[in-house]
Design an enzyme around this catalytic site. Structure first.
Site, PDB file in Angstrom:
ATOM      1  N   LYS A 190      -1.836  -1.970  -5.994  1.00  0.00           N
ATOM      2  CA  LYS A 190      -0.945  -0.853  -5.655  1.00  0.00           C
ATOM      3  C   LYS A 190      -0.465  -0.182  -6.939  1.00  0.00           C
ATOM      4  O   LYS A 190       0.072  -0.854  -7.837  1.00  0.00           O
ATOM      5  CB  LYS A 190       0.299  -1.424  -4.954  1.00  0.00           C
ATOM      6  CG  LYS A 190       0.364  -1.148  -3.465  1.00  0.00           C
ATOM      7  CD  LYS A 190       1.658  -1.750  -2.936  1.00  0.00           C
ATOM      8  CE  LYS A 190       1.980  -1.287  -1.556  1.00  0.00           C
ATOM      9  NZ  LYS A 190       3.244  -1.863  -1.079  1.00  0.00           N
ATOM     10  N   VAL A 191      -0.655   1.126  -7.014  1.00  0.00           N
ATOM     11  CA  VAL A 191      -0.070   1.888  -8.126  1.00  0.00           C
ATOM     12  C   VAL A 191       0.780   3.006  -7.533  1.00  0.00           C
ATOM     13  O   VAL A 191       0.478   3.502  -6.438  1.00  0.00           O
ATOM     14  CB  VAL A 191      -1.161   2.492  -9.063  1.00  0.00           C
ATOM     15  CG1 VAL A 191      -2.022   1.411  -9.691  1.00  0.00           C
ATOM     16  CG2 VAL A 191      -2.022   3.518  -8.339  1.00  0.00           C
TER      17      VAL A 191
END
Ligand code: G3P
Length: 219
Positions: free
Chosen positions: A83-84
């Site tokens: 996840k970014v």
């Protein structure tokens, strides 16, 4: 539509996996903090329970840090998705991680334009946060509708992961819109199985079954 649990609680994840309707898990630092356990160890344990994608969130705000953390987390298990956040640094990290074969979930998406950019950066998953938009007086599910249309217009392959879901009504709405995935807290997941008429119907059948047994015995 795939169903994910938004949780880092192993009991909850095990319960849903045991029912067999669980396509993946999303986590974030807040959820892991709530469990009071080690970040990477928790992710590893979740991946041992669930075969589908398990999202692990990076903490750095610069691209280099996100890529470094992403590569580290990706070693935990094959089904880890990184996840970014939806920032320019995040999108650069998304491109680099995707290029190196690591799948990315772009998180904290609050506009259709952000979702367009996340798809162009090669995100595997894109996470619009519905409940948090509702919190500020907007209609979160409208955003999911817009993203669906944009992705269909241009044939983007990114999957829409409806996140920050707070109710079964949210689940119904995003399923009607055509979100690819909905991730939800375990309490919402459990409620999906329920309906007052199902309970009433079971009770009626059982009562009649009892009467039938008594009647048969009298003969
Ligand atoms: O999937 C994102 C989710 O954890 C955020 O949910 O309820 O904190 O807005 P919420």
């Amino acid at each position: 539509m795939n169903i994910f649990i938004d949780s880092a609680n192993l009991d909850e994840i095990k319960k849903a996996a045991d029912i067999g309707i669980l396509d993946g898990v999303t986590t974030n630092p807040s959820l892991i903090l709530k469990e009071g356990k080690d970040y990477k160890k928790t992710l590893k344990e979740i991946c041992s329970i669930v075969k589908g994608p398990v999202s692990a969130e990076t903490i750095s705000l610069n691209t280099e840090g996100m890529v470094k953390e992403g590569k580290e987390f990706a070693k935990i298990a094959k089904n880890i998705v990184i996840k970014v956040p939806m920032t320019s640094n995040g999108m650069k990290a998304c491109r680099l991680l995707t290029k190196s074969g690591i799948k990315v979930n772009t998180t904290l998406v609050f506009s259709a334009n952000q979702a367009l950019l996340a798809a162009k950066a090669g995100s595997y998953l894109v996470s619009p946060f519905i409940g948090r938009l509702d919190d500020i007086g907007e209609k979160g599910t409208e955003l999911v509708k817009e993203i669906r249309q944009i992705y269909d217009n241009y044939g983007f392959k990114s999957l829409i992961l409806a996140a920050s879901i707070r109710s079964t009504e949210h689940v119904r709405e995003v399923a009607m819109i055509g979100a690819d995935i909905a991730t939800m807290p375990f309490n919402v997941y459990k409620q999906l199985f329920n309906h007052a008429l199902t309970d009433k119907g079971i009770k009626m059948f059982l009562d009649d079954w009892d009467k039938l047994q008594k009647g048969l015995r009298r003969r």
